[in-house]
Motif scaffolding. Structure first.
Motif, short mmCIF file in Angstrom:
data_model
loop_
_atom_site.label_atom_id
_atom_site.label_comp_id
_atom_site.label_asym_id
_atom_site.label_seq_id
_atom_site.Cartn_x
_atom_site.Cartn_y
_atom_site.Cartn_z
N GLY A 171 -32.69 -57.63 8.39
CA GLY A 171 -32.10 -56.87 7.29
C GLY A 171 -33.05 -55.84 6.71
N ILE A 172 -34.34 -56.22 6.58
CA ILE A 172 -35.34 -55.28 6.08
C ILE A 172 -35.49 -54.11 7.04
N LEU A 173 -35.53 -54.38 8.33
CA LEU A 173 -35.65 -53.31 9.31
C LEU A 173 -34.48 -52.34 9.21
N LYS A 174 -33.27 -52.87 9.08
CA LYS A 174 -32.09 -52.00 8.95
C LYS A 174 -32.17 -51.20 7.64
N ALA A 175 -32.59 -51.85 6.56
CA ALA A 175 -32.70 -51.16 5.26
C ALA A 175 -33.80 -50.10 5.28
N ARG A 176 -34.92 -50.37 5.95
CA ARG A 176 -35.99 -49.37 6.06
C ARG A 176 -35.56 -48.20 6.93
N ASP A 177 -34.95 -48.50 8.06
CA ASP A 177 -34.49 -47.43 8.95
C ASP A 177 -33.41 -46.59 8.28
N GLY A 178 -32.59 -47.21 7.45
CA GLY A 178 -31.50 -46.51 6.79
C GLY A 178 -31.89 -45.81 5.51
N GLY A 179 -33.11 -46.01 5.03
CA GLY A 179 -33.57 -45.32 3.83
C GLY A 179 -33.34 -46.04 2.52
N LEU A 180 -32.98 -47.33 2.59
CA LEU A 180 -32.80 -48.10 1.35
C LEU A 180 -34.11 -48.64 0.81
N LEU A 181 -34.98 -49.09 1.70
CA LEU A 181 -36.26 -49.69 1.31
C LEU A 181 -37.43 -48.85 1.79
N VAL A 182 -38.51 -48.93 1.04
CA VAL A 182 -39.78 -48.31 1.44
C VAL A 182 -40.87 -49.35 1.26
N ILE A 183 -41.98 -49.14 1.93
CA ILE A 183 -43.13 -50.01 1.76
C ILE A 183 -43.86 -49.56 0.51
N SER A 184 -43.99 -50.46 -0.44
CA SER A 184 -44.67 -50.10 -1.69
C SER A 184 -46.17 -50.34 -1.62
N ARG A 185 -46.57 -51.31 -0.79
CA ARG A 185 -48.00 -51.62 -0.68
C ARG A 185 -48.26 -52.33 0.64
N ILE A 186 -49.39 -52.02 1.24
CA ILE A 186 -49.83 -52.69 2.47
C ILE A 186 -51.09 -53.46 2.12
N GLU A 187 -51.08 -54.75 2.45
CA GLU A 187 -52.24 -55.60 2.17
C GLU A 187 -52.81 -56.12 3.49
N ASP A 188 -54.13 -56.18 3.57
CA ASP A 188 -54.76 -56.81 4.73
C ASP A 188 -54.70 -58.32 4.56
N ARG A 189 -54.31 -59.01 5.61
CA ARG A 189 -54.22 -60.47 5.57
C ARG A 189 -55.56 -61.06 5.97
N PRO A 190 -55.94 -62.18 5.35
CA PRO A 190 -57.23 -62.79 5.67
C PRO A 190 -57.38 -63.16 7.14
N GLY A 191 -56.30 -63.56 7.78
CA GLY A 191 -56.36 -63.96 9.18
C GLY A 191 -56.18 -62.80 10.14
N GLY A 192 -56.10 -61.60 9.61
CA GLY A 192 -55.88 -60.43 10.45
C GLY A 192 -54.45 -59.93 10.29
N GLY A 193 -54.24 -58.70 10.58
CA GLY A 193 -52.93 -58.09 10.44
C GLY A 193 -52.70 -57.57 9.03
N GLN A 194 -51.47 -57.17 8.79
CA GLN A 194 -51.13 -56.61 7.48
C GLN A 194 -49.86 -57.23 6.93
N ARG A 195 -49.75 -57.23 5.63
CA ARG A 195 -48.58 -57.73 4.91
C ARG A 195 -47.99 -56.55 4.16
N PHE A 196 -46.67 -56.36 4.29
CA PHE A 196 -45.99 -55.28 3.59
C PHE A 196 -45.26 -55.82 2.36
N ARG A 197 -45.31 -55.06 1.30
CA ARG A 197 -44.52 -55.33 0.10
C ARG A 197 -43.52 -54.19 -0.05
#
Length: 106
Positions: free
Chosen positions: A63-89
């Motif tokens: 659902g988030i992917l569809k909402a992001r692709d469709g322009g309903l949602l945006v990423i407000s913040r990107i956080e680095d995860r302690p174990g590697g990778g990123q977390r999107f808000r």
């Protein structure tokens, strides 16, 4: 975080959005439900959104992917995860209500 205890329904078509729903177009409905939830609960991760709506993480991600692709949602913040990778808000786009109205006519 309070987990929703009532069934989630699409704000446009009024059909229930079930955890394992496979009907055609369900990810549009999930995207609408998620955008409405994020509007009142900004800056949540996908996991927090899933917990709040009572949906599976996988269904929430679709659902988030569809909402992001469709322009309903945006990423407000990107956080680095302690174990590697990123977390999107996520947050709703400034014009998300207009975009959602256009979805209804598709």
């Amino acid at each position: 975080m309070v987990v929703r205890q009532v069934p989630v329904t699409c704000p446009i078509c009024d059909l229930p959005v079930e955890v394992n729903d496979i009907r055609n177009g369900v990810n549009f409905c999930r995207g609408r439900v998620i955008a409405a939830y994020v509007e009142t609960h900004p800056s949540l991760t996908a996991w927090e959104i899933a917990q709040g709506l009572g949906l599976s993480y996988h269904a929430t991600q679709r659902g988030i992917l569809k909402a992001r692709d469709g322009g309903l949602l945006v990423i407000s913040r990107i956080e680095d995860r302690p174990g590697g990778g990123q977390r999107f808000r996520y947050a709703v786009a400034d014009n998300w209500r207009e975009v959602e109205a256009e979805w209804w006519h598709k």
